[in-house]
Design a protein around this motif. Structure first.
Motif, PDB file in Angstrom:
ATOM      1  N   ARG A   1      -3.379   7.686  -5.351  1.00  0.00           N
ATOM      2  CA  ARG A   1      -1.833   8.057  -5.545  1.00  0.00           C
ATOM      3  C   ARG A   1      -1.416   8.994  -4.348  1.00  0.00           C
ATOM      4  O   ARG A   1      -0.413   8.831  -3.770  1.00  0.00           O
ATOM      5  CB  ARG A   1      -1.935   9.051  -6.576  1.00  0.00           C
ATOM      6  N   GLU A   2      -2.299   9.859  -3.900  1.00  0.00           N
ATOM      7  CA  GLU A   2      -1.923  10.773  -2.602  1.00  0.00           C
ATOM      8  C   GLU A   2      -1.634   9.582  -1.276  1.00  0.00           C
ATOM      9  O   GLU A   2      -0.747   9.871  -0.871  1.00  0.00           O
ATOM     10  CB  GLU A   2      -2.725  11.625  -2.352  1.00  0.00           C
TER      11      GLU A   2
ATOM     12  N   ASP B   1       1.725   7.734  -1.691  1.00  0.00           N
ATOM     13  CA  ASP B   1       3.041   8.731  -1.770  1.00  0.00           C
ATOM     14  C   ASP B   1       3.036   8.933  -0.404  1.00  0.00           C
ATOM     15  O   ASP B   1       4.195   8.952   0.421  1.00  0.00           O
ATOM     16  CB  ASP B   1       2.540  10.004  -2.617  1.00  0.00           C
ATOM     17  N   ARG B   2       1.985   9.125   0.417  1.00  0.00           N
ATOM     18  CA  ARG B   2       2.049   9.329   1.928  1.00  0.00           C
ATOM     19  C   ARG B   2       2.561   8.286   2.681  1.00  0.00           C
ATOM     20  O   ARG B   2       3.487   8.365   3.590  1.00  0.00           O
ATOM     21  CB  ARG B   2       0.799   9.994   2.516  1.00  0.00           C
ATOM     22  N   TYR B   3       2.162   7.004   2.372  1.00  0.00           N
ATOM     23  CA  TYR B   3       2.474   5.802   3.038  1.00  0.00           C
ATOM     24  C   TYR B   3       4.074   5.680   2.662  1.00  0.00           C
ATOM     25  O   TYR B   3       4.888   5.190   3.817  1.00  0.00           O
ATOM     26  CB  TYR B   3       1.630   4.627   2.359  1.00  0.00           C
ATOM     27  N   LEU B   4       4.439   5.924   1.586  1.00  0.00           N
ATOM     28  CA  LEU B   4       5.784   5.660   1.144  1.00  0.00           C
ATOM     29  C   LEU B   4       6.940   6.726   1.490  1.00  0.00           C
ATOM     30  O   LEU B   4       7.985   6.614   1.500  1.00  0.00           O
ATOM     31  CB  LEU B   4       5.823   5.421  -0.593  1.00  0.00           C
ATOM     32  N   GLY B   5       6.192   7.980   2.227  1.00  0.00           N
ATOM     33  CA  GLY B   5       7.073   9.047   2.869  1.00  0.00           C
ATOM     34  C   GLY B   5       7.576   9.978   1.471  1.00  0.00           C
ATOM     35  O   GLY B   5       8.636  10.463   1.495  1.00  0.00           O
ATOM     36  N   LEU B   6       6.816   9.839   0.308  1.00  0.00           N
ATOM     37  CA  LEU B   6       7.586  10.629  -0.778  1.00  0.00           C
ATOM     38  C   LEU B   6       6.973  12.275  -0.944  1.00  0.00           C
ATOM     39  O   LEU B   6       7.737  12.860  -1.576  1.00  0.00           O
ATOM     40  CB  LEU B   6       6.995   9.679  -2.251  1.00  0.00           C
ATOM     41  N   VAL B   7       6.111  12.303  -0.269  1.00  0.00           N
ATOM     42  CA  VAL B   7       5.660  13.649  -0.228  1.00  0.00           C
ATOM     43  C   VAL B   7       5.179  14.083   1.142  1.00  0.00           C
ATOM     44  O   VAL B   7       4.975  13.310   2.010  1.00  0.00           O
ATOM     45  CB  VAL B   7       4.439  14.091  -0.995  1.00  0.00           C
ATOM     46  N   SER B   8       5.393  15.571   1.378  1.00  0.00           N
ATOM     47  CA  SER B   8       4.998  15.873   2.768  1.00  0.00           C
ATOM     48  C   SER B   8       3.692  16.254   2.548  1.00  0.00           C
ATOM     49  O   SER B   8       2.929  16.144   1.608  1.00  0.00           O
ATOM     50  CB  SER B   8       5.634  17.243   3.244  1.00  0.00           C
TER      51      SER B   8
END
Length: 91
Positions: A31-32, A35-42
């Motif tokens: 999940r992390e 999320d990182r790949y999609l730019g959803l979280v720093s």
């Protein structure tokens, strides 16, 4: 959303190894990564002091997992790497 994910055998082993070493679930790591790949979280805050060193660039992650030194250096009979580390004559 639930989904199925098929990984290459080498990716499966790497994911399992990394999850075990990090004390996290494989699902959490996937999940992390998504999320990182999609730019959803720093970048997440480091969870350990080792994580903080890695994040700061103070140290680099290991290129290879731990291996018994007997694979690299033959030990005499009865000797072990643990015994080499547990010597009273060392400071």
């Amino acid at each position: 959303m639930a989904t199925n994910l098929r990984l290459r055998p080498d990716a499966e082993v790497a994911l399992r190894t990394r999850a075990t070493a990090a004390g996290r679930s494989q699902q959490e790591l996937i999940r992390e990564a998504v999320d990182r790949y999609l730019g959803l979280v720093s970048e997440p805050l480091p969870r350990t002091s080792a994580g903080a060193l890695l994040a700061s660039g103070g140290v680099l992650p290991a290129r290879h997992g731990f291996r018994e030194s007997a694979e690299l250096l033959p030990l005499r009979d009865g000797a072990s790497t643990l015994r080499m580390l547990d010597r009273e004559d060392r400071v």
